[in-house]
Design a protein around this motif. Structure first.
Motif: not given
Length: 468
Positions: A37-40, A99-108, A174-176, A201-204
């Protein structure tokens, strides 16, 4: 050489699971879908912040379906042949979540990382996006297969409906989340070329919830051993063998007919969804906020981004409620009729976004999309599992994902140029095209899908067999 592990064990039916057990085994989906949801809701916004033009967005979004095309069948095949102390599917949950958690932290934070690494920010962002997508696919596919592993077939619709409910809850959060953080005082503005703090911070938070929810499923769910599988009357075909990677190609050649027919429906459903996910922010910015297509940094554009997350949260919230209703509705009208009705509502929802000018009323469009999303996440799988061999549950769930990712790849290649060259960068027109595709999916469901086993008696039995 194959070694039969069934021995002389007495055959018995796979036991029914309680609702709590079904929830426990699917809880990790909440964290996965929160990440999704965060990604979308934010990937297009982040890429636009980093300088991507509207016609490029669909190309960057190709990362998701391409990784799914490659990863899911491989993970499914490996899961079918994994018998570890941790379980059959759970090792892949854990690896994918980390691995996804690492991506969430790094993308933004790609812009900040770019300054340290002297790299191209868009290239680095796409790499982190690819990492997220591949990891989500590693974690997601085993959850689908786990329903087939753990539940008797008459509990299939219930199992996938519970997953849909948890998916909806995770996607709503995730979206909100960026919008909620803005209301709490976290800034939704950032210097040009960087991402706003509310998104970062939402991605964290999403990374933390993902890890915790996956660990919850791992610690509360015990998978069946090979010996237990062999004792079930629908598990007698499971044997312990050294399966070759090349067997995946044989499995492609033996795809069940029901899967092919469902795949045609999936093509149009997911073509529409990809259109919505990629182009909604740009569509709202130009159609409802009156911005030029070149404006990707202003405060008004970021408001359009926040509204996109809010609307996506809305349709996921409505999907939670519709997920509770799927089985009772199917009891009265049948599974394929339920799915066709849901897709029709989703198509009308997408088309209505063009005609509803007041952004405060766009929630009406999300009601139909919520119904469609709930059904897309449950009904095709519920109609599919009866035709899949138990020992191939994972690989066929992965192959079924092809019918999800191929339409996204086609849309990703041609969606951006169509918006630019045909619709003059007015993305809302292409969102309407997505709605028409979903309506076509509803028609094809009624034409192609057989539901001879979809009798009210069997659906009613499915409801009765679930206990708390």
């Amino acid at each position: 050489m194959k070694k039969n592990i069934s021995g002389s064990l007495e055959r018995r039916k796979k036991p029914n699971l309680s609702m709590l057990q079904i929830i426990n085994m699917s809880m990790g989906f909440l964290g996965i879908q929160m990440a999704f949801g965060l990604q979308n809701g934010n990937a297009s916004r982040i890429l636009a912040n980093f300088g991507a033009d509207v016609h490029e967005l669909s190309w960057f979004w190709l990362v998701a379906p391409i990784t799914g095309l490659i990863v899911q069948p491989i993970i499914g095949h490996m899961g079918d042949n994994t018998w570890s102390p941790l379980g059959r599917r759970k090792p892949y949950f854990l690896i994918g979540a980390v691995l996804c958690a690492i991506g969430l932290v790094m993308l933004p934070n790609a812009a900040s990382a770019t300054q340290m690494m002297a790299a191209n920010v868009l290239l680095l962002a796409v790499i982190f996006l690819a990492m997220m997508d591949a990891s989500i696919n590693v974690a997601m596919e085993p959850f689908r297969a786990l329903v087939g592993d753990m539940l008797p077939k008459h509990q299939g619709t219930i199992g996938f409906s519970v997953q849909t409910i948890l998916i909806g809850i995770g996607a709503v959060i995730g979206s909100e989340l960026p919008n909620w953080l803005t209301k709490l005082g976290v800034s939704n503005a950032a210097p040009q070329g960087f991402v706003a703090d509310n998104v970062i911070f939402a991605f964290y938070i999403g990374a933390a919830v993902l890890i915790l929810s996956i660990l919850y499923t791992i610690f509360t769910t015990r998978e069946y051993s090979p010996e237990e599988f062999a004792a079930f009357d629908d598990g007698k075909e499971i044997v312990q063998e050294h399966s070759k990677f090349s067997d995946i190609f044989k499995d492609f050649a033996n795809v069940p007919a029901q899967m092919k027919k469902l795949g045609i429906v999936q093509f149009f459903s997911w073509f529409a969804l990809f259109t919505m996910w990629v182009f909604t922010t740009s569509a709202l910015a130009t159609h409802h906020f009156g911005l030029s297509p070149e404006d990707t940094h202003s405060a008004e554009f970021n408001k359009a981004g926040d509204l996109t997350g809010h609307l996506f949260g809305r349709y996921n919230l409505y999907a939670v409620f519709f997920a509770f209703a799927l089985t009772p509705i199917a009891k009265f009208i049948g599974k394929k009729q339920t799915h066709a009705l849901a897709l029709a509502c989703g198509g009308l929802g997408l088309i209505s976004m063009y005609f509803i000018k007041d952004i405060d009323n766009l929630w009406i469009s999300m009601v139909g999309l919520g119904f469609a999303w709930a059904s897309i996440l449950a009904m095709p799988y519920a109609m599919l599992i009866d035709s899949i061999p138990q020992k191939k549950m994972g690989v066929y769930m992965g192959i079924f994902n092809f019918f999800i990712v191929i339409p996204q790849i086609i849309n990703g290649l041609f969606g951006g140029p169509i918006v630019t060259e045909i619709f003059g960068n007015q993305a809302m027109d292409y969102v309407v095209v997505g709605g028409v595709c979903m309506l076509l999916g509803a028609v094809l469901t009624m034409v192609f899908i057989k539901s001879e086993d979809d009798t009210p008696k069997e659906i009613e039995e499915e409801i009765k067999q679930v206990h708390f």
